[in-house]
Design a protein around this motif. Structure first.
Motif, PDB file in Angstrom:
ATOM      1  N   LYS A  64       0.830  -1.199   0.000  1.00  0.00           N
ATOM      2  CA  LYS A  64       0.000   0.000   0.000  1.00  0.00           C
ATOM      3  C   LYS A  64       0.867   1.253   0.000  1.00  0.00           C
ATOM      4  N   SER A  65       1.986   1.224   0.717  1.00  0.00           N
ATOM      5  CA  SER A  65       2.903   2.360   0.717  1.00  0.00           C
ATOM      6  C   SER A  65       3.469   2.603  -0.677  1.00  0.00           C
ATOM      7  N   MET A  73       0.653   4.310  -2.787  1.00  0.00           N
ATOM      8  CA  MET A  73       0.361   5.710  -2.496  1.00  0.00           C
ATOM      9  C   MET A  73       1.501   6.619  -2.949  1.00  0.00           C
ATOM     10  N   GLY A  78      -0.029   2.685  -9.282  1.00  0.00           N
ATOM     11  CA  GLY A  78      -0.564   2.850  -7.947  1.00  0.00           C
ATOM     12  C   GLY A  78      -1.765   1.949  -7.727  1.00  0.00           C
ATOM     13  N   LEU A 104      -2.131  -1.011  -5.055  1.00  0.00           N
ATOM     14  CA  LEU A 104      -3.175  -0.775  -4.060  1.00  0.00           C
ATOM     15  C   LEU A 104      -4.191  -1.907  -4.051  1.00  0.00           C
TER      16      LEU A 104
END
Length: 219
Positions: A72-73, A76, A91, A95
């Motif tokens: 997730k990092s 983002m 992304g 994600l």
């Protein structure tokens, strides 16, 4: 030979971190090549964008081995730092792939297969695209299919990842004779034929980096 190919039974948080680090190294090494591919059919900035994005990814990676949180990092940061269509698309890939993996510190082969499926579904929806349109999906979908096929035949994680990387490479090369139907390249019509898609190329590099990272961790 079978034992040499067997490798790990799971993919751990440190392996995922190594994948992200390997991807950053690969994009640094291929920055010029990717931008050269992008020059005749895009803005000639894909390599610079991916290199900048993954450099930022490394700076913002959280501590710990929570694989979902790591991915997730990545997502983002890429959305925030990578320009053009690549940021939202990559992304989205990370994600959507991260969502069922939150809290997990190791992934089974089924988890990896699910990651591919979820990531691809997200990219298809975000880009309103599919295989054959000369996009990153032309590398990602064959990779996912090869991973699942190798798994169904009894191949373990490393063998399945190698098969995925090989399929992604073939899919990348298959974009050369295609006419682009999405993105800036689509404006060129038939003039986009004969050029390898830079997005498919960066997707292949990411899949290959995953295979390489897991193989290295298994040595």
């Amino acid at each position: 030979m079978a034992d040499a190919l067997a490798g790990p039974k799971t993919v751990t948080g440190p392996m995922i971190r190594a994948w992200i680090e390997t991807s950053a190294e690969v994009f640094a090494a291929n920055r010029g090549h990717l931008s050269d591919l992008d020059s005749p059919i895009g803005d000639a900035d894909h390599g610079n964008n991916m290199n900048r994005g993954f450099n930022a990814v490394l700076e913002k990676l959280p501590e710990g081995d929570d694989i979902g949180a790591l991915l997730k990092s990545v997502a983002m940061t890429l959305i925030a730092k990578v320009g053009g269509a690549a940021g939202p698309l990559y992304g989205t890939l990370f994600l959507e792939g991260s969502k069922p993996l939150m809290g997990k510190t190791e992934l089974s082969q089924a988890d990896l297969a699910q990651f591919f499926e979820d990531a691809i579904a997200g990219v298809k929806k975000r880009g309103r695209s599919d295989v054959g349109m000369k996009t990153m999906l032309d590398a990602l979908v064959p990779a996912s299919e090869a991973f699942q096929a190798e798994t169904a035949q009894g191949g373990e994680i490393l063998a399945a990842l190698r098969a995925a990387a090989n399929a992604a490479e073939s899919g990348m090369k298959a974009t050369i004779p295609m006419q682009a139907q999405r993105g800036r390249a689509s404006y060129l019509g038939e003039r986009s034929i004969g050029h390898q898609d830079p997005g498919a190329t960066s997707s292949y590099l990411i899949v290959q980096a995953l295979s390489d990272a897991v193989e290295k961790a298994s040595e």
